[in-house]
Design a protein around this motif. Sequence first.
Motif, mmCIF file in Angstrom:
data_model
loop_
_atom_site.group_PDB
_atom_site.id
_atom_site.type_symbol
_atom_site.label_atom_id
_atom_site.label_comp_id
_atom_site.label_asym_id
_atom_site.label_seq_id
_atom_site.Cartn_x
_atom_site.Cartn_y
_atom_site.Cartn_z
ATOM 1 N N ARG A 179 0.815 -1.218 0.000
ATOM 2 C CA ARG A 179 0.000 0.000 0.000
ATOM 3 C C ARG A 179 0.850 1.270 0.000
ATOM 4 N NH1 ARG A 179 -1.765 -1.544 5.726
ATOM 5 N NH2 ARG A 179 -0.038 -0.792 6.966
ATOM 6 N N ARG A 227 -4.356 7.757 6.365
ATOM 7 C CA ARG A 227 -5.328 7.023 5.580
ATOM 8 C C ARG A 227 -4.612 6.229 4.492
ATOM 9 N NH1 ARG A 227 -4.708 12.249 4.866
ATOM 10 N NH2 ARG A 227 -4.575 13.161 2.775
ATOM 11 N N TRP A 278 -3.928 5.539 0.900
ATOM 12 C CA TRP A 278 -4.038 6.260 -0.365
ATOM 13 C C TRP A 278 -4.280 5.279 -1.511
ATOM 14 C CZ3 TRP A 278 -1.432 6.625 -5.062
ATOM 15 C CH2 TRP A 278 -1.685 7.770 -5.823
ATOM 16 N N ALA A 279 -3.581 4.129 -1.454
ATOM 17 C CA ALA A 279 -3.760 3.092 -2.464
ATOM 18 C C ALA A 279 -3.518 1.735 -1.833
ATOM 19 C CB ALA A 279 -2.808 3.291 -3.641
ATOM 20 N N SER A 280 -4.511 0.875 -1.909
ATOM 21 C CA SER A 280 -4.370 -0.507 -1.475
ATOM 22 C C SER A 280 -3.976 -1.320 -2.694
ATOM 23 C CB SER A 280 -5.682 -1.015 -0.883
ATOM 24 O OG SER A 280 -5.545 -2.369 -0.515
ATOM 25 N N GLU A 292 -4.787 7.012 -7.146
ATOM 26 C CA GLU A 292 -5.308 6.970 -5.788
ATOM 27 C C GLU A 292 -6.415 5.918 -5.730
ATOM 28 O OE1 GLU A 292 -6.901 9.932 -2.253
ATOM 29 O OE2 GLU A 292 -6.494 10.765 -4.237
ATOM 30 N N GLY A 293 -6.374 5.069 -4.742
ATOM 31 C CA GLY A 293 -7.297 3.943 -4.630
ATOM 32 C C GLY A 293 -6.616 2.619 -4.932
ATOM 33 N N GLY A 294 -5.621 2.647 -5.831
ATOM 34 C CA GLY A 294 -4.825 1.453 -6.081
ATOM 35 C C GLY A 294 -4.853 0.897 -7.492
#
Length: 180
Positions: free
Chosen positions: A50, A66, A68-70, A117-119
């Motif tokens: 991540r 938080r 940011w990207a999984s 962003e988000g992954g």
Amino acid sequence: MPGGCTGETARRVGEDGAVTVVAEGLHFPDGSVITPDGGTLVVGETLGNRYTAFDLGDDGSLANRRVWASLGPEVTGRTTEAVLGQLVVAPDGCALDAEGHIWAADAIGSRVARIAEGGAIVDEVAAPDGLGVFACMLGGDDGRTLLVCCAPDFYEHTRAPVREAVLLATEVDVPHAGRP
């Protein structure tokens, strides 16, 4: 990569030389960027699948942690050996582009991946056969040259006595943004 991978801290060095812990519990933090407005720090967690973001205070403090990207499932285990097989993307050195995506060296995937962003991985460039990718940066006169640092592996004891690492370059559509 060293033997331990969890419980690591991020530290800030003040102008007076004082060292302050600003984040704990990171999974091998490596590679970070600051957004162009200076308000967000995004840190790659190489052994965590991540990127983690923080609001960045004027004094260097971090808040509002938080994901940011999984990039894969939450890892389990406390050593590099236990975690390596669980990694989908191992973010290493990185660069931010003007569309807010991160170009990430994938320390296990032999590539650089452009991550939203988000992954979501929205682009990638594979390394030549036999090479891993451990750092990258956008540069050049217009910020569109993607520089990629490659080597056969990441083990210091095998890399130190030889000269097998290479720096590759390719052009991308979206220029660099933020810091570094």
